[in-house]
Design a protein around this motif. Structure first.
Motif, short mmCIF file in Angstrom:
data_model
loop_
_atom_site.label_atom_id
_atom_site.label_comp_id
_atom_site.label_asym_id
_atom_site.label_seq_id
_atom_site.Cartn_x
_atom_site.Cartn_y
_atom_site.Cartn_z
N ARG A 1 -5.83 9.00 3.45
CA ARG A 1 -5.85 9.98 2.35
C ARG A 1 -7.27 10.05 1.81
O ARG A 1 -8.00 9.07 1.83
N SER A 2 -7.63 11.19 1.30
CA SER A 2 -9.00 11.35 0.80
C SER A 2 -9.22 10.65 -0.53
O SER A 2 -10.36 10.39 -0.91
N ASP A 3 -8.15 10.31 -1.23
CA ASP A 3 -8.29 9.73 -2.57
C ASP A 3 -8.02 8.23 -2.63
O ASP A 3 -7.99 7.65 -3.70
N SER A 4 -7.81 7.58 -1.46
CA SER A 4 -7.52 6.15 -1.49
C SER A 4 -7.90 5.49 -0.18
O SER A 4 -8.14 6.16 0.83
N VAL A 5 -7.95 4.16 -0.23
CA VAL A 5 -8.15 3.34 0.96
C VAL A 5 -6.90 2.48 1.10
O VAL A 5 -6.39 1.93 0.12
N LEU A 6 -6.38 2.40 2.32
CA LEU A 6 -5.18 1.61 2.59
C LEU A 6 -5.57 0.21 3.03
O LEU A 6 -6.37 0.04 3.95
N VAL A 7 -5.02 -0.78 2.35
CA VAL A 7 -5.15 -2.18 2.76
C VAL A 7 -3.80 -2.55 3.35
O VAL A 7 -2.80 -2.57 2.63
N ALA A 8 -3.76 -2.79 4.64
CA ALA A 8 -2.51 -3.12 5.33
C ALA A 8 -2.46 -4.63 5.57
O ALA A 8 -3.38 -5.20 6.16
N VAL A 9 -1.38 -5.25 5.09
CA VAL A 9 -1.21 -6.69 5.18
C VAL A 9 0.09 -6.97 5.92
O VAL A 9 1.11 -6.33 5.66
N THR A 10 0.04 -7.92 6.85
CA THR A 10 1.25 -8.35 7.53
C THR A 10 1.36 -9.85 7.38
O THR A 10 0.44 -10.58 7.73
N VAL A 11 2.47 -10.29 6.80
CA VAL A 11 2.78 -11.70 6.70
C VAL A 11 4.17 -11.89 7.26
O VAL A 11 4.90 -10.92 7.50
N PHE B 1 -6.90 3.32 -5.15
CA PHE B 1 -7.45 4.62 -5.51
C PHE B 1 -8.83 4.47 -6.15
O PHE B 1 -9.20 3.39 -6.60
N ARG B 2 -9.55 5.57 -6.21
CA ARG B 2 -10.92 5.56 -6.75
C ARG B 2 -10.99 5.02 -8.16
O ARG B 2 -11.96 4.37 -8.53
N ASP B 3 -9.97 5.29 -8.96
CA ASP B 3 -9.99 4.82 -10.35
C ASP B 3 -9.57 3.35 -10.47
O ASP B 3 -9.51 2.80 -11.55
N GLY B 4 -9.27 2.70 -9.32
CA GLY B 4 -8.94 1.29 -9.32
C GLY B 4 -7.46 0.97 -9.34
O GLY B 4 -7.07 -0.17 -9.07
N HIS B 5 -6.60 1.96 -9.64
CA HIS B 5 -5.17 1.64 -9.65
C HIS B 5 -4.67 1.50 -8.22
O HIS B 5 -5.27 2.02 -7.28
N MET B 6 -3.59 0.76 -8.08
CA MET B 6 -3.04 0.48 -6.76
C MET B 6 -1.57 0.86 -6.71
O MET B 6 -0.87 0.76 -7.71
N GLU B 7 -1.14 1.31 -5.55
CA GLU B 7 0.27 1.55 -5.28
C GLU B 7 0.64 0.66 -4.09
O GLU B 7 -0.01 0.71 -3.05
N VAL B 8 1.68 -0.16 -4.28
CA VAL B 8 2.05 -1.15 -3.27
C VAL B 8 3.43 -0.82 -2.72
O VAL B 8 4.38 -0.61 -3.48
N SER B 9 3.53 -0.77 -1.40
CA SER B 9 4.81 -0.60 -0.71
C SER B 9 5.01 -1.85 0.13
O SER B 9 4.11 -2.28 0.85
N ARG B 10 6.21 -2.42 0.02
CA ARG B 10 6.51 -3.63 0.78
C ARG B 10 7.74 -3.39 1.63
O ARG B 10 8.76 -2.90 1.16
#
Length: 100
Positions: free
Chosen positions: A22-32, A42-51
């Motif tokens: 997405r143009s407005d965020s960077v995805l950090v993908a984690v696998t445990v 997001f650019r403003d620092g907020h995060m959305e987390v999907s698990r």
């Protein structure tokens, strides 16, 4: 990007990968073990987390890939006259609406 997030993951020795879908965020993908986690920063620092939590049992072999690909084709079929609508024709359980 919140360096604090990456610092926390690094300190815990948790592997992650970065992607840009997405143009407005960077995805950090984690696998445990037992989980796949997607963190959109997001650019403003907020995060959305999907698990996504599940078992790690082997469910099949090469034949399962064909089934997954076929389901992907059905999911991407747009209804006539509704170009933005995505439908699923097969593979949905009637009781819980979950994929099987």
């Amino acid at each position: 990007m919140s360096h604090t997030l990456l610092d926390k993951l690094d300190a815990a020795k948790i592997h992650y990968s970065l992607a840009r879908h997405r143009s407005d965020s960077v995805l950090v993908a984690v696998t445990v073990v037992g989980q796949r986690i997607e963190i959109d920063v997001f650019r403003d620092g907020h995060m959305e987390v999907s698990r996504f939590v599940g078992h790690e049992d082997v469910e099949g072999g090469a034949e399962l890939i064909d089934t997954i690909v076929e389901l992907g084709r059905w999911e991407a079929v747009a209804r006539p006259g509704q170009t933005n609508a995505i439908i699923l024709e097969r593979g949905r359980s009637k009781d819980a609406g979950r994929m099987h």
